[in-house]
Scaffold this motif. Sequence first.
Motif, PDB file in Angstrom:
ATOM      1  N   ASP A 140      -7.751   3.963   5.931  1.00 50.80           N
ATOM      2  CA  ASP A 140      -6.713   3.146   6.556  1.00 50.80           C
ATOM      3  C   ASP A 140      -7.237   1.773   6.971  1.00 50.80           C
ATOM      4  OD1 ASP A 140      -4.837   5.120   6.209  1.00 50.80           O
ATOM      5  OD2 ASP A 140      -5.101   5.967   8.214  1.00 50.80           O
ATOM      6  N   GLU A 141      -8.499   1.696   7.320  1.00 47.85           N
ATOM      7  CA  GLU A 141      -9.093   0.409   7.714  1.00 47.85           C
ATOM      8  C   GLU A 141      -9.178  -0.543   6.526  1.00 47.85           C
ATOM      9  OE1 GLU A 141     -11.582  -2.383  10.060  1.00 47.85           O
ATOM     10  OE2 GLU A 141     -10.639  -0.549  10.777  1.00 47.85           O
ATOM     11  N   THR A 142      -9.596  -0.025   5.357  1.00 44.82           N
ATOM     12  CA  THR A 142      -9.948  -0.924   4.260  1.00 44.82           C
ATOM     13  C   THR A 142      -9.578  -0.403   2.882  1.00 44.82           C
ATOM     14  OG1 THR A 142     -11.795  -1.916   5.487  1.00 44.82           O
ATOM     15  CG2 THR A 142     -11.913  -2.030   3.090  1.00 44.82           C
ATOM     16  N   ILE A 143      -9.954   0.839   2.557  1.00 44.61           N
ATOM     17  CA  ILE A 143      -9.995   1.285   1.164  1.00 44.61           C
ATOM     18  C   ILE A 143      -8.629   1.317   0.506  1.00 44.61           C
ATOM     19  CG2 ILE A 143     -10.599   3.221  -0.350  1.00 44.61           C
ATOM     20  CD1 ILE A 143     -12.866   3.889   1.668  1.00 44.61           C
ATOM     21  N   LEU A 144      -7.628   1.926   1.145  1.00 46.65           N
ATOM     22  CA  LEU A 144      -6.323   2.063   0.506  1.00 46.65           C
ATOM     23  C   LEU A 144      -5.655   0.710   0.271  1.00 46.65           C
ATOM     24  CD1 LEU A 144      -4.904   5.210   2.345  1.00 46.65           C
ATOM     25  CD2 LEU A 144      -6.055   5.074   0.119  1.00 46.65           C
ATOM     26  N   ASP A 145      -5.837  -0.209   1.211  1.00 41.59           N
ATOM     27  CA  ASP A 145      -5.252  -1.538   1.030  1.00 41.59           C
ATOM     28  C   ASP A 145      -5.974  -2.305  -0.075  1.00 41.59           C
ATOM     29  OD1 ASP A 145      -3.508  -0.964   3.123  1.00 41.59           O
ATOM     30  OD2 ASP A 145      -4.844  -1.830   4.629  1.00 41.59           O
ATOM     31  N   ALA A 146      -7.275  -2.140  -0.176  1.00 39.10           N
ATOM     32  CA  ALA A 146      -8.017  -2.791  -1.264  1.00 39.10           C
ATOM     33  C   ALA A 146      -7.566  -2.265  -2.622  1.00 39.10           C
ATOM     34  CB  ALA A 146      -9.513  -2.577  -1.073  1.00 39.10           C
ATOM     35  N   THR A 195       0.828  -1.199   0.000  1.00 39.81           N
ATOM     36  CA  THR A 195       0.000   0.000   0.000  1.00 39.81           C
ATOM     37  C   THR A 195       0.866   1.254   0.000  1.00 39.81           C
ATOM     38  OG1 THR A 195      -1.715  -1.196   1.213  1.00 39.81           O
ATOM     39  CG2 THR A 195      -1.854   1.212   1.198  1.00 39.81           C
ATOM     40  N   SER A 196       1.951   1.212   0.734  1.00 35.89           N
ATOM     41  CA  SER A 196       2.890   2.326   0.846  1.00 35.89           C
ATOM     42  C   SER A 196       4.229   1.746   1.277  1.00 35.89           C
ATOM     43  CB  SER A 196       2.392   3.350   1.874  1.00 35.89           C
ATOM     44  OG  SER A 196       2.475   2.798   3.179  1.00 35.89           O
ATOM     45  N   PRO A 197       5.276   2.548   1.324  1.00 25.88           N
ATOM     46  CA  PRO A 197       6.561   2.012   1.800  1.00 25.88           C
ATOM     47  C   PRO A 197       6.493   1.440   3.212  1.00 25.88           C
ATOM     48  CG  PRO A 197       6.898   4.096   0.666  1.00 25.88           C
ATOM     49  CD  PRO A 197       5.414   3.929   0.787  1.00 25.88           C
ATOM     50  N   ASP A 198       5.520   1.901   3.992  1.00 28.55           N
ATOM     51  CA  ASP A 198       5.402   1.442   5.382  1.00 28.55           C
ATOM     52  C   ASP A 198       4.358   0.356   5.580  1.00 28.55           C
ATOM     53  OD1 ASP A 198       7.332   3.332   6.162  1.00 28.55           O
ATOM     54  OD2 ASP A 198       5.796   4.888   6.365  1.00 28.55           O
ATOM     55  N   ILE A 199       3.550   0.066   4.575  1.00 32.31           N
ATOM     56  CA  ILE A 199       2.465  -0.898   4.712  1.00 32.31           C
ATOM     57  C   ILE A 199       2.642  -2.007   3.679  1.00 32.31           C
ATOM     58  CG2 ILE A 199      -0.026  -1.285   4.648  1.00 32.31           C
ATOM     59  CD1 ILE A 199       0.820   0.456   6.963  1.00 32.31           C
ATOM     60  N   ALA A 200       2.972  -3.203   4.157  1.00 34.51           N
ATOM     61  CA  ALA A 200       3.141  -4.374   3.298  1.00 34.51           C
ATOM     62  C   ALA A 200       2.330  -5.531   3.882  1.00 34.51           C
ATOM     63  CB  ALA A 200       4.610  -4.753   3.187  1.00 34.51           C
ATOM     64  N   LEU A 201       1.400  -6.050   3.111  1.00 33.69           N
ATOM     65  CA  LEU A 201       0.454  -7.049   3.602  1.00 33.69           C
ATOM     66  C   LEU A 201       0.652  -8.368   2.864  1.00 33.69           C
ATOM     67  CD1 LEU A 201      -2.712  -4.756   3.605  1.00 33.69           C
ATOM     68  CD2 LEU A 201      -1.069  -5.119   5.465  1.00 33.69           C
ATOM     69  N   PRO A 202       1.024  -9.439   3.562  1.00 32.88           N
ATOM     70  CA  PRO A 202       1.177 -10.741   2.915  1.00 32.88           C
ATOM     71  C   PRO A 202      -0.144 -11.192   2.285  1.00 32.88           C
ATOM     72  CG  PRO A 202       2.127 -10.754   5.122  1.00 32.88           C
ATOM     73  CD  PRO A 202       1.346  -9.476   4.994  1.00 32.88           C
ATOM     74  N   CYS A 203      -0.039 -11.845   1.136  1.00 31.85           N
ATOM     75  CA  CYS A 203      -1.255 -12.288   0.454  1.00 31.85           C
ATOM     76  C   CYS A 203      -1.025 -13.626  -0.229  1.00 31.85           C
ATOM     77  CB  CYS A 203      -1.732 -11.243  -0.557  1.00 31.85           C
ATOM     78  SG  CYS A 203      -0.680 -11.070  -2.020  1.00 31.85           S
ATOM     79  N   SER A 204      -2.116 -14.274  -0.582  1.00 33.30           N
ATOM     80  CA  SER A 204      -2.117 -15.523  -1.343  1.00 33.30           C
ATOM     81  C   SER A 204      -2.895 -15.297  -2.628  1.00 33.30           C
ATOM     82  CB  SER A 204      -2.768 -16.655  -0.542  1.00 33.30           C
ATOM     83  OG  SER A 204      -2.046 -16.928   0.640  1.00 33.30           O
ATOM     84  N   ILE A 205      -2.332 -15.766  -3.735  1.00 37.18           N
ATOM     85  CA  ILE A 205      -2.972 -15.606  -5.038  1.00 37.18           C
ATOM     86  C   ILE A 205      -3.178 -16.982  -5.651  1.00 37.18           C
ATOM     87  CG2 ILE A 205      -2.792 -14.609  -7.347  1.00 37.18           C
ATOM     88  CD1 ILE A 205      -1.023 -12.432  -6.131  1.00 37.18           C
ATOM     89  N   VAL A 206      -4.421 -17.320  -5.901  1.00 36.34           N
ATOM     90  CA  VAL A 206      -4.761 -18.561  -6.585  1.00 36.34           C
ATOM     91  C   VAL A 206      -4.888 -18.243  -8.070  1.00 36.34           C
ATOM     92  CG1 VAL A 206      -6.494 -20.361  -6.901  1.00 36.34           C
ATOM     93  CG2 VAL A 206      -5.937 -19.552  -4.592  1.00 36.34           C
ATOM     94  N   LEU A 207      -4.110 -18.954  -8.889  1.00 44.19           N
ATOM     95  CA  LEU A 207      -4.142 -18.753 -10.336  1.00 44.19           C
ATOM     96  C   LEU A 207      -4.696 -20.000 -11.012  1.00 44.19           C
ATOM     97  CD1 LEU A 207      -0.698 -17.006 -10.967  1.00 44.19           C
ATOM     98  CD2 LEU A 207      -2.963 -15.945 -10.811  1.00 44.19           C
ATOM     99  N   SER A 208      -5.770 -19.797 -11.733  1.00 42.22           N
ATOM    100  CA  SER A 208      -6.363 -20.901 -12.491  1.00 42.22           C
ATOM    101  C   SER A 208      -5.651 -21.037 -13.831  1.00 42.22           C
ATOM    102  CB  SER A 208      -7.850 -20.656 -12.716  1.00 42.22           C
ATOM    103  OG  SER A 208      -8.390 -21.641 -13.581  1.00 42.22           O
ATOM    104  N   GLY A 209      -5.382 -22.291 -14.236  1.00 45.40           N
ATOM    105  CA  GLY A 209      -4.762 -22.540 -15.531  1.00 45.40           C
ATOM    106  C   GLY A 209      -5.740 -22.977 -16.583  1.00 45.40           C
ATOM    107  N   ARG A 210      -7.025 -22.729 -16.310  1.00 42.31           N
ATOM    108  CA  ARG A 210      -8.064 -23.235 -17.208  1.00 42.31           C
ATOM    109  C   ARG A 210      -8.211 -22.401 -18.473  1.00 42.31           C
ATOM    110  NH1 ARG A 210     -13.006 -25.652 -13.992  1.00 42.31           N
ATOM    111  NH2 ARG A 210     -11.146 -26.419 -12.905  1.00 42.31           N
ATOM    112  N   SER A 211      -7.742 -21.142 -18.439  1.00 42.97           N
ATOM    113  CA  SER A 211      -7.813 -20.293 -19.624  1.00 42.97           C
ATOM    114  C   SER A 211      -6.584 -19.401 -19.647  1.00 42.97           C
ATOM    115  CB  SER A 211      -9.091 -19.452 -19.636  1.00 42.97           C
ATOM    116  OG  SER A 211      -9.105 -18.546 -18.551  1.00 42.97           O
TER     117      SER A 211
END
Length: 425
Positions: free
Chosen positions: A242-248, A166-182
Motif C-alpha cells: 500500500d505504501e509503494t508497490i501496488l501504485d508503482a 491502482t484500484s477503483p478507490d485509489i486514483a493518483l494524479p500524475c504528469s507524463i513527459v513525452l519526448s518527440g525525438r523518436s
Amino acid sequence: MQIMNYFVSLQKIAITPDMSVRNFLLFTLAFCPLILMGQEVGKESRQAEHIFTLLLEDQTDSLFAAMSEDIRKQLSRQQMDGTMKQLEQMLGPYQRHGEWEHQQGDKHDTFLSIVDFEHGQLSFSVTLDQAGLIQGIWLRPIQPQHAANNMPLPDDAVELDDTVHTSPDIALPCSIVLSGRSASPPLVVFVHGSGPLDRNETVMSNSTFLDLSRQLAEHGISSLRYDKRTLVYQKPVTSMDDETILDALAAIRLARAYSSHVILLGHSLGAMLAPEIASRSNLDGIIMMAAPARDLSDVVKEQIAYLSMPEVTPEQMQATMDQLRQQSPHYLEPQNQTEVAQRLATPMLILQGGRDYQVTMQDFHLWQQVLSGKPQVSFASYPDLNHLFLTGEGKSTPQEYAIQGTIPQAVIDDIIHFINHQTDN
C-alpha cells in the motif's frame, strides 16, 4: 528518505518523553513532510502562543514546567536546550509565524501554526490537555503539494496530465513527459522514497524527480511522475504494497499506453523495493538510486545515531524504534530485497552518493557483494554526492536539503547510457 524522503517517514509522530527534542527535530526535518489543515481560532490559542514563545526564546525551564507530569518525568531540560538555535542553523533566522488553527478533541486540543524561516517553513503544533499542559509537540517541514515548475522542457517534448488508477478507490494524479525525438522513446517511471511525497519528490528546496525528468527529456527520454498515495489521501498505510508497490505497478501499466520500453527508477525506499516491483512486472530495466540493502530497522538506527547528540541513550533509541513500529510497522519488517534482486534477470543500475548518511556506502558495497557476477547489473558511486544526489563537501547534514541544486551531469550520463543500452537491444 522521506525516514526521507528522506528515509523512513514518521508522518504523525510527536516529540514524546522517549525522545530528545533536538534529536527528533533533526530526524523529522529530513523525512516528515506535512500539509496543514484546521480551523482558525482566537483567544483559545493563547496558551499555544505562550508555549511557542517559550520555545522561540529558549526558555527551557518554563517550557519544561508547561509539560505534563508524564513528559517531565522522562525528558530532561538539557535535552530541550537550543532547539530554536538548531532550527535556525538548518533553515536560517526565524522571521514570523501565522495564525493559529485548532483541532479539537474529546480530552485534548491541538493548535497549529506555520512558522517562516529565511530558507524554509515548518509547521508547529502543540497538543494540550484539559489543564493546558503539553502532551506533545510537532515540528515538521511544510511540503508543497506541487513544486514550482521552473525547469523548462525542450521544444520537442510535451507534458500531459493523467491519472494512475491502482484500484477503483485509489486514483493518483500524475504528469507524463513525452519526448518527440523518436517514434517510440523509452519512458522512465519514477518511484519515490518514503513519506507523503508529491510527484516531483520535493524535499525542502529540491525536487529530485522533476530535475531528472527535465534532464532526461533533453536526451529524448520520456517519464511518468505521480503523487504518492499517502500525499493524496493523507491516510496511514501498514504495508509496503500500500505504501509503494501496488501504485508503482499501476503506474507501469499506464506507462505501457505511452511507450513499449519502460524503465523503473526508484529512489531510497522506491529503490529498495524496485526488485520486488520488477519481479511482478515486465520491465526493460530498473535504476536504483540510494537503495538500502540492509533491513530498514538497521538503516533507521544508523540514521538516528548519525543525527543524534552524544547523550542519546540505548533506552531513547529503543523508545524511538518502538514508536516507529507502532506508527508504521511495515518499515521495520524485512523486505528481502537482496534475495529478490538475486533472482531477477532484469538489467539493473545501482547508484550511490558517497556522502549519503541516510543510505550509506555500506549498503552499496553489500549490493555489489550480493550481485557480483551478474552481467546485467552495473554500479556507479559518486564521492561528493548526498542522498538527493547533490554535490557537497564534508559531513552531510539535513540542512543541505534546503540548498537548491541540480543532479550532476555524470549521474545523468550514467542513467542515459543504461537506458539507451537496454532499449536499443
